[in-house]
Scaffold this motif. Structure first.
Motif, mmCIF file in Angstrom:
data_model
loop_
_atom_site.group_PDB
_atom_site.id
_atom_site.type_symbol
_atom_site.label_atom_id
_atom_site.label_comp_id
_atom_site.label_asym_id
_atom_site.label_seq_id
_atom_site.Cartn_x
_atom_site.Cartn_y
_atom_site.Cartn_z
ATOM 1 N N ASN A 49 15.317 7.325 0.128
ATOM 2 C CA ASN A 49 16.005 6.031 0.104
ATOM 3 C C ASN A 49 15.363 5.047 1.070
ATOM 4 O OD1 ASN A 49 18.686 5.848 -1.598
ATOM 5 N ND2 ASN A 49 18.559 7.940 -0.859
ATOM 6 N N VAL A 50 14.874 5.551 2.200
ATOM 7 C CA VAL A 50 14.131 4.694 3.127
ATOM 8 C C VAL A 50 12.870 4.177 2.437
ATOM 9 C CG1 VAL A 50 12.885 4.576 5.314
ATOM 10 C CG2 VAL A 50 15.005 5.887 5.169
ATOM 11 N N ILE A 51 12.196 5.044 1.679
ATOM 12 C CA ILE A 51 10.996 4.642 0.935
ATOM 13 C C ILE A 51 11.326 3.512 -0.033
ATOM 14 C CG2 ILE A 51 9.320 5.373 -0.810
ATOM 15 C CD1 ILE A 51 9.324 8.139 0.443
ATOM 16 N N LEU A 52 12.440 3.631 -0.741
ATOM 17 C CA LEU A 52 12.822 2.608 -1.713
ATOM 18 C C LEU A 52 13.113 1.273 -1.037
ATOM 19 C CD1 LEU A 52 15.136 4.622 -4.148
ATOM 20 C CD2 LEU A 52 12.764 3.919 -4.491
ATOM 21 N N MET A 88 6.730 9.674 -6.286
ATOM 22 C CA MET A 88 6.814 10.258 -4.944
ATOM 23 C C MET A 88 8.253 10.611 -4.593
ATOM 24 S SD MET A 88 4.156 8.249 -2.458
ATOM 25 C CE MET A 88 5.194 6.790 -2.430
ATOM 26 N N VAL A 89 9.173 9.713 -4.932
ATOM 27 C CA VAL A 89 10.591 9.939 -4.643
ATOM 28 C C VAL A 89 11.080 11.204 -5.350
ATOM 29 C CG1 VAL A 89 12.909 9.055 -5.091
ATOM 30 C CG2 VAL A 89 11.167 7.544 -4.135
ATOM 31 N N VAL A 90 10.759 11.309 -6.637
ATOM 32 C CA VAL A 90 11.165 12.485 -7.409
ATOM 33 C C VAL A 90 10.542 13.746 -6.820
ATOM 34 C CG1 VAL A 90 11.018 13.620 -9.660
ATOM 35 C CG2 VAL A 90 11.535 11.181 -9.534
ATOM 36 N N GLY A 91 9.276 13.633 -6.408
ATOM 37 C CA GLY A 91 8.587 14.777 -5.813
ATOM 38 C C GLY A 91 9.239 15.246 -4.523
ATOM 39 N N PHE A 92 9.597 14.304 -3.645
ATOM 40 C CA PHE A 92 10.251 14.671 -2.383
ATOM 41 C C PHE A 92 11.626 15.298 -2.625
ATOM 42 C CE2 PHE A 92 7.360 11.516 -0.259
ATOM 43 C CZ PHE A 92 6.781 12.435 0.612
ATOM 44 N N ILE A 93 12.372 14.750 -3.585
ATOM 45 C CA ILE A 93 13.682 15.317 -3.899
ATOM 46 C C ILE A 93 13.529 16.734 -4.455
ATOM 47 C CG2 ILE A 93 15.688 15.111 -5.433
ATOM 48 C CD1 ILE A 93 15.486 12.105 -5.155
ATOM 49 N N ALA A 94 12.515 16.939 -5.317
ATOM 50 C CA ALA A 94 12.249 18.270 -5.861
ATOM 51 C C ALA A 94 11.908 19.252 -4.749
ATOM 52 C CB ALA A 94 11.112 18.199 -6.873
ATOM 53 N N ILE A 101 5.401 0.686 -8.758
ATOM 54 C CA ILE A 101 6.737 1.268 -8.676
ATOM 55 C C ILE A 101 6.756 2.655 -9.295
ATOM 56 C CG2 ILE A 101 9.130 1.014 -9.468
ATOM 57 C CD1 ILE A 101 8.682 -2.030 -9.247
ATOM 58 N N MET A 102 5.974 2.849 -10.355
ATOM 59 C CA MET A 102 5.909 4.170 -10.986
ATOM 60 C C MET A 102 5.382 5.209 -10.002
ATOM 61 S SD MET A 102 3.996 5.319 -14.529
ATOM 62 C CE MET A 102 4.929 4.107 -15.467
ATOM 63 N N VAL A 103 4.377 4.836 -9.213
ATOM 64 C CA VAL A 103 3.826 5.752 -8.210
ATOM 65 C C VAL A 103 4.882 6.063 -7.144
ATOM 66 C CG1 VAL A 103 2.081 6.050 -6.413
ATOM 67 C CG2 VAL A 103 1.461 4.969 -8.574
ATOM 68 N N SER A 135 0.857 -1.178 0.000
ATOM 69 C CA SER A 135 0.000 0.000 0.000
ATOM 70 C C SER A 135 0.894 1.229 0.000
ATOM 71 C CB SER A 135 -0.909 -0.003 1.229
ATOM 72 O OG SER A 135 -1.479 1.266 1.426
ATOM 73 N N ILE A 136 0.648 2.137 -0.929
ATOM 74 C CA ILE A 136 1.464 3.341 -1.035
ATOM 75 C C ILE A 136 1.408 4.145 0.274
ATOM 76 C CG2 ILE A 136 1.811 5.505 -2.265
ATOM 77 C CD1 ILE A 136 2.507 3.022 -3.884
ATOM 78 N N ILE A 137 0.213 4.288 0.821
ATOM 79 C CA ILE A 137 0.051 5.033 2.068
ATOM 80 C C ILE A 137 0.807 4.351 3.195
ATOM 81 C CG2 ILE A 137 -1.596 5.847 3.798
ATOM 82 C CD1 ILE A 137 -1.690 7.352 1.150
ATOM 83 N N ASP A 138 0.690 3.024 3.249
ATOM 84 C CA ASP A 138 1.373 2.268 4.302
ATOM 85 C C ASP A 138 2.885 2.381 4.173
ATOM 86 O OD1 ASP A 138 1.350 0.431 6.561
ATOM 87 O OD2 ASP A 138 2.134 -1.039 5.142
ATOM 88 N N ILE A 139 3.377 2.364 2.932
ATOM 89 C CA ILE A 139 4.824 2.499 2.697
ATOM 90 C C ILE A 139 5.308 3.865 3.160
ATOM 91 C CG2 ILE A 139 6.548 2.806 0.868
ATOM 92 C CD1 ILE A 139 5.278 0.474 -0.577
ATOM 93 N N LEU A 140 4.537 4.907 2.857
ATOM 94 C CA LEU A 140 4.892 6.254 3.306
ATOM 95 C C LEU A 140 4.908 6.347 4.827
ATOM 96 C CD1 LEU A 140 3.076 8.757 0.914
ATOM 97 C CD2 LEU A 140 5.536 8.571 1.325
ATOM 98 N N GLU A 141 3.877 5.786 5.464
ATOM 99 C CA GLU A 141 3.791 5.844 6.920
ATOM 100 C C GLU A 141 4.932 5.075 7.576
ATOM 101 O OE1 GLU A 141 -0.073 4.342 7.784
ATOM 102 O OE2 GLU A 141 -1.090 6.270 7.421
#
Length: 250
Positions: free
Chosen positions: A224-227, A200-206, A194-196, A6-12
């Motif tokens: 990197n923690v997200i990955l 998100m990764v690109v967005g956070f880096i930006a 993975i695209m989503v 889950s994208i939300i779960d991965i973020l949390e």
């Protein structure tokens, strides 16, 4: 770690790990950044010299330190995910020489691929017909933009298929080419997810760069923690779906 994706779960989960170990993660990142900056500065100084041996030594020294810094960070995150932070020591996040050589081999392979395509393109430009074709592409916005989009899509697909190779090197002690094969197998049926995550990764880096560049100190380690968390979730899911395989893709 749970098998669900889950994208939300991965973020949390990623944020909880980062927040709980903020000083450790940021501290490692800063030390690694300073070490890489120093080594790169020395390498650039050696590269401008006329001594081929010193330049070569500097180049490989930079590759090794870069590998140690990147793989060491992944090892640290894996230990934190496994809740072993209380047993943390610098020695335990230093990658093995097998890991370092595997990472360096992939780095060199990428360099060879880029250099080969550059050389081929340079040689083709010497051909009048090809040079004229390139000029037509450059002078026609529609052709140029279409080619740029096509190249971007190819690069994006390659990135998504092979982005987890450092995780396999650290987590599974895989060799360079084995880690590429495993990453390809892991991402085979998960490209949309993975695209989503990649977006998100690109967005956070930006966002980190927009915050006067200072925010990158926080957002880059966090991404990197997200990955790594994403990798673990995908591996757990893959193993549950392929119990007959001892390793991903084998």
């Amino acid at each position: 770690m749970e098998n669900s994706f889950s994208i939300i779960d991965i973020l949390e989960t990623s944020w909880e790990i980062t927040k709980k170990n903020f000083l450790l993660i940021i501290g490692y990142s800063l030390v690694a950044f300073v070490a890489l900056a120093i080594v790169q500065f020395i390498y650039l100084g050696l590269a401008t010299s006329q001594n081929v041996i010193l330049s070569t030594v500097g180049f490989f020294a930079f590759l090794i330190i870069n590998s140690m810094a990147n793989l060491g960070f992944y090892k640290l995150i894996f230990r934190l995910i496994d809740e072993e932070e209380e047993d943390f020591s610098v020695k335990k996040v230093i990658p093995s020489w097998k890991n370092i050589l595997s990472f360096v081999s992939i780095t060199l392979l990428l360099g060879v691929i880029v250099a080969t395509f550059t050389l081929i393109y340079t040689q083709l430009l010497k051909n009048g017909s090809f040079a004229d074709f390139v000029e037509i592409i450059k002078n026609n916005p529609i052709y140029f933009e279409s080619l740029a989009v096509f190249a971007f899509i190819l690069l994006l697909l390659a990135t998504m298929r092979f982005m987890f190779f450092p995780c396999f090197i650290v987590d599974d002690d895989s060799t360079g080419f084995e880690s590429l094969r495993q990453s390809k197998a892991l991402t085979h049926d998960n490209l949309m997810k993975i695209m989503v995550v990649l977006a998100m990764v690109v967005g956070f880096i930006a966002l980190g760069f927009l915050a006067l560049g200072i925010g990158i100190i926080v957002t880059y380690p966090f991404t990197n923690v997200i990955l790594v968390v994403t990798y673990r979730r995908l591996v757990n899911s893959y193993i549950s779906e392929h119990p007959e395989e001892k390793k991903v893709g084998l």
